[in-house]
Design a protein around this motif. Sequence first.
Motif, mmCIF file in Angstrom:
data_model
loop_
_atom_site.group_PDB
_atom_site.id
_atom_site.type_symbol
_atom_site.label_atom_id
_atom_site.label_comp_id
_atom_site.label_asym_id
_atom_site.label_seq_id
_atom_site.Cartn_x
_atom_site.Cartn_y
_atom_site.Cartn_z
ATOM 1 N N UNK A 110 0.814 -1.220 0.000
ATOM 2 C CA UNK A 110 0.000 0.000 0.000
ATOM 3 C C UNK A 110 0.844 1.264 0.000
ATOM 4 N N UNK A 111 2.103 1.186 0.451
ATOM 5 C CA UNK A 111 2.999 2.350 0.426
ATOM 6 C C UNK A 111 3.436 2.664 -0.995
ATOM 7 N N UNK A 112 3.726 1.634 -1.777
ATOM 8 C CA UNK A 112 4.070 1.819 -3.189
ATOM 9 C C UNK A 112 2.823 2.338 -3.931
ATOM 10 N N UNK A 113 1.678 1.781 -3.570
ATOM 11 C CA UNK A 113 0.419 2.201 -4.215
ATOM 12 C C UNK A 113 0.074 3.650 -3.861
ATOM 13 N N UNK A 114 0.418 4.041 -2.640
ATOM 14 C CA UNK A 114 0.157 5.427 -2.225
ATOM 15 C C UNK A 114 1.052 6.386 -3.006
ATOM 16 N N UNK A 115 2.327 6.028 -3.145
ATOM 17 C CA UNK A 115 3.247 6.885 -3.912
ATOM 18 C C UNK A 115 2.765 6.993 -5.362
ATOM 19 N N UNK A 116 2.328 5.865 -5.923
ATOM 20 C CA UNK A 116 1.881 5.892 -7.328
ATOM 21 C C UNK A 116 0.551 6.621 -7.497
ATOM 22 N N UNK A 117 -0.247 6.705 -6.436
ATOM 23 C CA UNK A 117 -1.509 7.461 -6.524
ATOM 24 C C UNK A 117 -1.237 8.965 -6.576
ATOM 25 N N UNK A 118 -0.037 9.370 -6.113
ATOM 26 C CA UNK A 118 0.346 10.784 -6.211
ATOM 27 C C UNK A 118 0.724 11.095 -7.668
ATOM 28 N N UNK A 119 1.016 12.369 -7.953
ATOM 29 C CA UNK A 119 1.267 12.748 -9.349
ATOM 30 C C UNK A 119 2.724 12.611 -9.762
ATOM 31 N N UNK A 120 3.619 12.812 -8.813
ATOM 32 C CA UNK A 120 5.049 12.685 -9.103
ATOM 33 C C UNK A 120 5.724 12.126 -7.860
ATOM 34 N N UNK A 121 6.904 11.541 -8.081
ATOM 35 C CA UNK A 121 7.637 10.969 -6.948
ATOM 36 C C UNK A 121 9.072 11.468 -6.985
ATOM 37 N N UNK A 122 9.499 12.067 -5.876
ATOM 38 C CA UNK A 122 10.917 12.375 -5.676
ATOM 39 C C UNK A 122 11.425 11.335 -4.686
#
Length: 259
Positions: A110-122
């Motif tokens: 769910x942490x990877x899924x949460x990051x991917x639900x955002x628009x960009x990842x740093x």
Amino acid sequence: MAQEVLVETDGSVGIVTIDRPQALNALSLRVMEDVTAALGGFDLNPAIHAMVLAGSPRAFAAGADIADMKSISGAPAADKALAHHLSHWDAIGLLKKPVIAAVSGFALGGGCELAMACDMIVASETSFFGQPEVLIGVMAGAGGTQRLTKIVGKALSMEMHLTGRRLTAREALALGVVNRVVPIESYLSEAKKLAHQIAAQPPLAVQAAKASVRHALDSSLSEGLLFERQSFFRLFDTQDQKEGMKAFFEKRKPIWTGQ
Ligand code: CAA
């Protein structure tokens, strides 16, 4: 009970930080309620133009909270207990304003899924991404099979979901999962910098572009082109379009009003 989600503002950027170190930021019902409420509040706040969602240097989030799930038995019971919980990931994907995930350490399940639900990842150099749910007898349930597949393609997504294989930060960068990889000391400041850069743009144009890019993930090319065209035309009703084009010819910086 201690606060596990911290909320602050930095100018026109809203910052939400998951702070549950004893469980590597596992996403409990309460944490996801608080994260969604905080981001949703910023989405409605006219003074905020972009958001950052962060965890800690050791863990963005090590997944949904396994303790919340371990005693659930039977699909109807799982549906009752988890449907609302999982809808928080969907809600984050539907926010109008851009959200940057500042990821370091574990971004799993769910942490990877949460990051991917955002628009960009740093991402920090120490971060890695994975969908290890199969290792605990289940599968991704908050969008991982869909979002990850659209980003990395079928072959790698299959391998990650079927074996629990993780991506390093460098692999995630090469595959387009993340926007940039930076040293651990600066991942948060880089995420804030990117958010400020976006927050300085005309908000209605930013939101329209975000919605249009997101639409591409969920539509045919012809539907997407129609959506883009309509969004583009609507921006000609804004004062920021007049100001932006006028300022271009006056060779000055535009002053955005968000109107
Ligand atoms: N849920 C609840 N607690 C968790 C957790 C999780 N997802 N991940 C870690 N924790 C807890 C551990 O139980 C441990 O607590 P105690 O100290 O009380 O024992 C603490 O966090 C530290 O974890 P570890 O001792 O395991 O730390 P480690 O460095 O040895 O390992 C790790 C780190 C590899 C991330 C390991 O903790 C791990 O594998 N975590 C689970 C990852 C996972 O399976 N995520 C998917 C969850 S299901 C899901 O997310 C479904 C969905 O799609 C929504």
